[in-house]
Design an enzyme around this catalytic site. Structure first.
Site, PDB file in Angstrom:
ATOM      1  N   HIS A 155       0.650  -1.324  -0.235  1.00 28.52           N
ATOM      2  CA  HIS A 155       0.084  -0.049   0.206  1.00 28.52           C
ATOM      3  C   HIS A 155       0.804   1.140   0.204  1.00 28.52           C
ATOM      4  O   HIS A 155       1.582   1.307   0.918  1.00 28.52           O
ATOM      5  CB  HIS A 155      -0.902   0.038   1.066  1.00 28.52           C
ATOM      6  CG  HIS A 155      -1.805  -1.413   1.196  1.00 28.52           C
ATOM      7  ND1 HIS A 155      -3.006  -1.092   0.593  1.00 28.52           N
ATOM      8  CD2 HIS A 155      -1.531  -2.365   1.849  1.00 28.52           C
ATOM      9  CE1 HIS A 155      -3.651  -2.280   0.905  1.00 28.52           C
ATOM     10  NE2 HIS A 155      -2.871  -3.196   1.569  1.00 28.52           N
ATOM     11  N   LEU A 156       0.871   2.027  -1.052  1.00 27.85           N
ATOM     12  CA  LEU A 156       1.815   3.220  -1.274  1.00 27.85           C
ATOM     13  C   LEU A 156       0.953   4.573  -0.918  1.00 27.85           C
ATOM     14  O   LEU A 156       1.736   5.571  -0.689  1.00 27.85           O
ATOM     15  CB  LEU A 156       2.199   3.285  -2.737  1.00 27.85           C
ATOM     16  CG  LEU A 156       3.359   1.995  -2.738  1.00 27.85           C
ATOM     17  CD1 LEU A 156       4.108   2.492  -4.244  1.00 27.85           C
ATOM     18  CD2 LEU A 156       4.168   1.609  -1.773  1.00 27.85           C
TER      19      LEU A 156
ATOM     20  N   ASP B  43       2.178  -6.956   2.418  1.00 32.39           N
ATOM     21  CA  ASP B  43       0.951  -6.271   2.849  1.00 32.39           C
ATOM     22  C   ASP B  43       1.541  -4.957   3.612  1.00 32.39           C
ATOM     23  O   ASP B  43       0.802  -4.365   4.606  1.00 32.39           O
ATOM     24  CB  ASP B  43      -0.031  -7.152   3.911  1.00 32.39           C
ATOM     25  CG  ASP B  43      -1.414  -6.291   3.859  1.00 32.39           C
ATOM     26  OD1 ASP B  43      -1.685  -5.434   3.279  1.00 32.39           O
ATOM     27  OD2 ASP B  43      -2.056  -6.704   4.819  1.00 32.39           O
TER      28      ASP B  43
ATOM     29  N   HIS C 248       1.536   3.879   8.258  1.00 33.81           N
ATOM     30  CA  HIS C 248       0.743   4.804   8.888  1.00 33.81           C
ATOM     31  C   HIS C 248       1.076   5.685   9.850  1.00 33.81           C
ATOM     32  O   HIS C 248       2.388   5.483   9.949  1.00 33.81           O
ATOM     33  CB  HIS C 248      -0.455   3.999   9.835  1.00 33.81           C
ATOM     34  CG  HIS C 248      -1.566   3.151   9.055  1.00 33.81           C
ATOM     35  ND1 HIS C 248      -2.712   3.416   8.627  1.00 33.81           N
ATOM     36  CD2 HIS C 248      -1.493   1.666   9.190  1.00 33.81           C
ATOM     37  CE1 HIS C 248      -3.332   2.609   8.154  1.00 33.81           C
ATOM     38  NE2 HIS C 248      -2.757   1.328   8.421  1.00 33.81           N
TER      39      HIS C 248
END
Length: 432
Positions: free
Chosen positions: A64-65, A309, A313
């Site tokens: 997730h970029l 994955d 954050h």
């Protein structure tokens, strides 16, 4: 022009296993062999890789970029720097950005950003449904023409079985896989960790194995019925992997990935780390029985891929009560070390299997060219297998420092990452 000398080269796909040299010119592999003789030595840079292992370039097919939309968490630039620092020559970002990657414009934006940076390569994954809302199919054909390699509504599983069936029917013409985030959200609703002894002990709402396994079973059934292609993302339970094994024996075109955190940690870690939200991930860290089963399925060859994955954050996002923190671990810079420490050094896998899990199989699934072969562009992951190092999240290139592995001692440090002949990382320094 340069030569990589004395590295231990591992690529079963091309029959390579042993100490040899690799000569690279204009980004292309022009010679592979023992003790390559070098004419005009002054014009050729020599890199001595004694004690290092040379793999075909690793591909992380689940990251997730965050860009576009949440550049405070990660940008394409910081994500790709983290990737090459972690030993990966390419990544496949999931579509849950803002706006969602469900159309040609977003796909083109992502590809253009990566092209300008000249770090790791990007292989975009497009959304199955518009806005990942699970209501109607996205413009999959248009996105395929722009360069997507798969479709997924990762993070927002498609609960509508008829729509999922139509997706399986539609993607057959493009020969790309549907990547399933297998979760029944009605069962997992409000859950924050694995349902079991520790969720009861810690007073946290649990997510049972059945939330994952029901959807794995459904998607296998639909894939088999439509004779399509399915890839199960981040499988975390014994039951999920057992169903994949049985489906493979029946001839279903299904592949499966597991993550380093799922084969390394258990739900006990939530207690050990005193409710640290860096242990909060979806699917959750499972119990010891499931963790040990994952390791056995890796050993037995049922698991096709190890993917991270990678879910960065901000500190602000994670620095809240466990119930309210977002799911996710920043995993791309610790993955190789965990594979070496937990699998290779414990004889669960050998070097050839490591190459399969991190390079050969992801490329086959996503139809990406590569491999250590004369005439191919040089895409190589060079690892110092025996090097000990301590995880320090404050040294991450990723903006996300949300890792449960901080201060853990690992073996296996990425030494050099080569993308299309360009040395983009060497000994921890980004050169791209």
């Amino acid at each position: 022009m340069y030569v990589l000398k004395n590295g231990f080269v591992v690529d079963s796909e091309n029959g390579l296993y042993g100490k040899m040299d690799i000569l690279i010119k204009n980004g292309e592999i022009v010679e592979i062999g023992e003790n390559i003789s070098i004419n005009n030595a002054k014009e050729i840079k020599i890199y001595d890789l004694s004690g290092k292992t040379v793999f075909p370039g690793f591909i992380d097919m689940h990251v997730h970029l965050r860009e576009p939309g949440r550049e405070d968490k990660e940008t394409i630039e910081t994500g790709l720097k983290a990737a090459v620092a972690g030993g990966f020559v390419g990544v496949a970002p999931m579509p849950n950005t803002n706006p969602i990657c469900d159309n040609k414009v977003v796909v083109d934006y992502i590809l253009n950003q990566a092209k300008e940076l000249k770090l790791a390569e990007i292989y975009p994954i497009g959304a199955i449904t518009k806005g990942e809302k699970g209501e109607e199919l996205a413009k999959i054909g248009e996105m395929f023409e722009s360069g997507i390699v798969a479709v997924s509504d990762d993070g927002h599983p498609v609960t509508n079985s008829m729509l999922t069936r139509r997706a399986f029917q539609y993607i057959k013409q493009f020969d790309i896989p549907l990547i399933s985030h297998s979760e029944d959200v009605y069962i997992s609703k409000d859950g924050v960790m694995n349902e079991g002894e520790y969720s009861i002990k810690l007073g946290l709402k649990g997510i049972p194995n059945s939330a994952e396994e029901i959807m794995v079973d459904r998607d296998i059934i639909l894939c088999e019925a439509e004779n399509s292609r399915l890839h199960i993302a981040h499988a975390s339970t014994n039951g999920s992997l057992r169903m994949v094994k049985e489906a493979k024996l029946r001839g279903v075109n299904v592949t499966v990935e597991v993550t380093p955190h799922h084969f390394t940690l258990t739900d006990e870690e939530v207690e050990k780390q005193d409710y640290s939200t860096d242990t909060k991930v979806n699917p959750p860290l499972r119990n010891k029985k499931d963790r040990d089963a994952i390791i056995e399925y890796i050993r037995d060859g049922i698991v096709d891929v190890i993917a991270t994955d990678h879910a960065p954050h901000t500190k602000v996002d994670k620095n809240v009560e466990y119930d309210f923190a977002p799911f996710g671990i920043s995993g791309i810079e610790t993955a190789v070390g965990l594979v070496v420490t937990e699998l290779l050094k414990k004889d669960v896998i050998d070097l050839n299997r490591m190459a399969e899990l991190l390079s050969i199989n992801p490329r086959k699934i996503l139809k990406i060219k590569g491999g250590i072969k004369k005439g191919n562009l040089a895409k190589l992951s060079i690892i110092d297998i025996d090097k000990k190092w301590i995880v320090n999240k404050n040294e991450f290139y990723s903006k996300g420092i949300n890792t449960p592995f901080n201060e853990m001692e690992l073996y296996g440090k990425p030494y050099m990452t080569i993308v299309n002949g360009n040395i983009v990382m060497k000994n921890g320094e980004i050169l791209g």
